[in-house]
Design a protein around this motif. Structure first.
Motif, PDB file in Angstrom:
ATOM      1  N   VAL A 128       0.882  -1.171   0.000  1.00 34.89           N
ATOM      2  CA  VAL A 128       0.000   0.000   0.000  1.00 34.89           C
ATOM      3  C   VAL A 128       0.913   1.212   0.000  1.00 34.89           C
ATOM      4  CG1 VAL A 128      -1.821   1.232   1.233  1.00 34.89           C
ATOM      5  CG2 VAL A 128      -1.790  -1.266   1.255  1.00 34.89           C
ATOM      6  N   ASP A 129       0.987   1.916  -1.112  1.00 31.20           N
ATOM      7  CA  ASP A 129       2.028   2.926  -1.287  1.00 31.20           C
ATOM      8  C   ASP A 129       1.466   4.172  -1.970  1.00 31.20           C
ATOM      9  OD1 ASP A 129       4.330   4.357  -2.634  1.00 31.20           O
ATOM     10  OD2 ASP A 129       5.453   2.787  -1.636  1.00 31.20           O
ATOM     11  N   SER A 130       1.822   5.334  -1.420  1.00 24.90           N
ATOM     12  CA  SER A 130       1.559   6.631  -2.062  1.00 24.90           C
ATOM     13  C   SER A 130       0.080   6.884  -2.315  1.00 24.90           C
ATOM     14  CB  SER A 130       2.342   6.741  -3.380  1.00 24.90           C
ATOM     15  OG  SER A 130       3.725   6.584  -3.155  1.00 24.90           O
ATOM     16  N   ASN A 131      -0.768   6.490  -1.370  1.00 24.69           N
ATOM     17  CA  ASN A 131      -2.199   6.759  -1.464  1.00 24.69           C
ATOM     18  C   ASN A 131      -2.571   7.962  -0.602  1.00 24.69           C
ATOM     19  OD1 ASN A 131      -3.178   4.186  -2.951  1.00 24.69           O
ATOM     20  ND2 ASN A 131      -1.875   3.412  -1.307  1.00 24.69           N
ATOM     21  N   TYR A 132      -3.631   8.658  -1.000  1.00 19.77           N
ATOM     22  CA  TYR A 132      -4.174   9.783  -0.232  1.00 19.77           C
ATOM     23  C   TYR A 132      -5.517   9.351   0.333  1.00 19.77           C
ATOM     24  CZ  TYR A 132      -6.177  14.331   0.922  1.00 19.77           C
ATOM     25  OH  TYR A 132      -6.772  15.387   1.588  1.00 19.77           O
ATOM     26  N   VAL A 133      -5.652   9.406   1.661  1.00 15.81           N
ATOM     27  CA  VAL A 133      -6.888   8.972   2.321  1.00 15.81           C
ATOM     28  C   VAL A 133      -7.375  10.073   3.259  1.00 15.81           C
ATOM     29  CG1 VAL A 133      -7.980   7.236   3.773  1.00 15.81           C
ATOM     30  CG2 VAL A 133      -6.138   6.566   2.213  1.00 15.81           C
ATOM     31  N   ASP A 134      -8.592  10.533   3.049  1.00 17.31           N
ATOM     32  CA  ASP A 134      -9.222  11.514   3.934  1.00 17.31           C
ATOM     33  C   ASP A 134     -10.474  10.870   4.507  1.00 17.31           C
ATOM     34  OD1 ASP A 134     -10.454  13.601   5.227  1.00 17.31           O
ATOM     35  OD2 ASP A 134     -10.105  15.058   3.630  1.00 17.31           O
TER      36      ASP A 134
END
Length: 467
Positions: free
Chosen positions: A313-319
């Protein structure tokens, strides 16, 4: 004709040009243009057969002798329907589409579905599939081509399309028509290798259980597709080298998940997820890599993980959004092997990251409960920036929580600061039964009871900044 072939002899031409360029240029300019007969070019203006083939895209024989074809299918209500190869009438339209597919030559071709709505019911015997094809491209005209299950509670095709392999489904809407009483088990089933699904809009299948797109094959690519008002998204039951990229997911709710990779070689790249209330499901499960995705959560996440059982799981944006209430058993990342370079903020979660072999260089901001839970032996947690955890209840949670009996872990170079009103009990906490861990060179500030809590007699804690 010898002069023609002489001009096509590149080496001879270059030699003559180098020996006397002016003479060669003069000779070229003085030449009489070659005729179509000399060059063997077909007369596409006066040759009616050739012109008809080009305009109507019917069978054309290539240099190898192989034949390809394009057949046009469209509704009778279209103004130019007289020119279609197959005309539909809004009832059991899968029949005409299947006829067009079956009419393609053995080595394939294209079925073009013109603008309009095509109503499908089951048509192929006991398998209940509306249209079955392989070695072909079925292409729509974008959003204007709508494939819809027919109205009525008795309409129960197992799928609207079944793709056996070496084929593509491109540029159309595919509507399960749950609101019209239809009940599809899946919208598209891939049962072979080398398949592309691109530019499709999947919608209105909130009652589905097996998957909107079900994959049972190798080398499958799903790209630039939109999944809306669905319950189950893409499900990989078998196969390898499956790529899901640049897709958009906006489900009504997440039941079985947006993507279920089945612990196969599935990559999810550059997709966007706008998620509502999540209950007892997983947004992305069992994939090999999840990289460069964006996830926005607009509701609750009770009992739901966003990434689970993924290898990388790499370089993801989670809000995660929402208020800071710690929903039990909810994580952004759970049971992943490598978790790196992610930006995660806010939300109703038990922790941002729960378990993993390597957890590094993540930016974690404002968790309701824990920041990172170290659940396994031999875990490396390094270079993470963790800010203001424990927002649900003060003096309760930890920025980094080493779970009970987790040994031989390295917690190094993390910066954990807590500046909000609610603060963690300890910034870094070693649970009961833990031992032989290394906790070094961390910044740990803002804990209520303390900054670093060590219980293991053989655990090393050194060079940490706690004030």
């Amino acid at each position: 004709m010898n002069d023609i072939y002489e001009k096509l002899d590149r080496n001879l031409y270059l030699k003559r040009f180098i020996d006397d360029p002016k003479e060669e240029l003069d000779s070229i300019l003085a030449e009489t243009p070659l005729t179509a007969d000399q060059l063997n070019i077909p007369d596409i203006v006066n040759n009616s057969t050739f012109t008809t083939q080009v305009i109507n895209n019917t069978t054309i024989t290539g240099a190898s002798g192989a034949q390809t074809a394009t057949f046009v299918v469209g509704p009778s209500s279209n103004s130019d329907s007289a020119g279609y190869d197959y005309v539909t009438d809004g009832v059991n339209d899968q029949v005409q589409v299947q006829q067009a597919v079956d009419a393609l030559p053995a080595n394939g071709g294209t079925v073009l579905l013109r603008e309009g709505t095509y109503r499908f019911d089951a048509a192929n015997g006991e398998d209940g599939v509306s249209v079955i094809f392989d070695n072909a491209i079925v292409r729509g005209m974008g959003y204007g081509t709508i494939i819809r299950a027919m109205d009525g509670a008795g309409i129960t095709p197992s799928s609207l399309f079944s793709i056996s392999g070496n084929a593509a489904l491109v540029d159309m809407q595919i509507d399960g028509n749950d609101s019209g009483g239809a009940s599809c088990l899946a919208l598209v089933v891939v049962s072979g290798d080398n398949v592309v699904i691109s530019g499709c809009f999947f919608s209105d299948e909130v009652a589905i259980s097996t998957g909107t797109v079900v994959i049972n094959g190798d080398y499958v690519s799903i790209e630039h597709c939109f999944f809306s008002t669905i319950t189950a998204g893409i499900v990989a039951n078998s196969g390898n080298s499956i790529s899901i990229s640049n897709c958009f997911f906006s489900p009504t709710n997440v039941g079985t998940g947006c993507i279920d990779g089945g612990n196969l070689f599935v990559s999810v790249t550059s997709c966007q997820f706008v998620l509502p209330d999540l209950y007892a499901g997983v947004a992305i499960f069992g994939v090999e890599t999840a990289t460069g995705n964006t996830i926005l959560v607009n509701g609750n996440v009770n009992g739901c993980d966003l990434f689970s059982s993924c290898y990388t799981v790499d370089s993801n944006y989670v809000d995660c959004g929402g208020t800071f209430t710690a929903d039990t058993g909810s994580y952004v990342v759970s049971a992943a092997t490598n978790v790196s370079n992610n930006y995660i903020r806010g939300g109703k979660l038990s922790a941002f990251i729960s378990s993993g072999s390597v957890i590094s260089n993540n930016y974690l901001l404002g968790s309701a409960a824990h920041g990172i839970i170290v659940a396994n032996d031999n875990t490396i947690v390094s270079g993470n920036r963790i800010i203001s955890v424990g927002q649900a209840t003060t003096d309760t949670y930890y920025s980094i929580a080493i779970s009970t009996n987790a040994d031989h872990c390295v917690i190094n170079g993390n910066v954990c600061t807590n500046i909000a009103a609610n603060k963690p009990k300890y910034v870094i906490n070693e649970g009961s039964g833990c031992d032989s861990n290394i906790i070094t060179s961390n910044v740990a500030t803002g804990g209520v009871t303390g900054q670093i809590n060590i219980v293991g007699g053989a655990t090393v804690s050194a060079n940490n900044i706690t004030a």
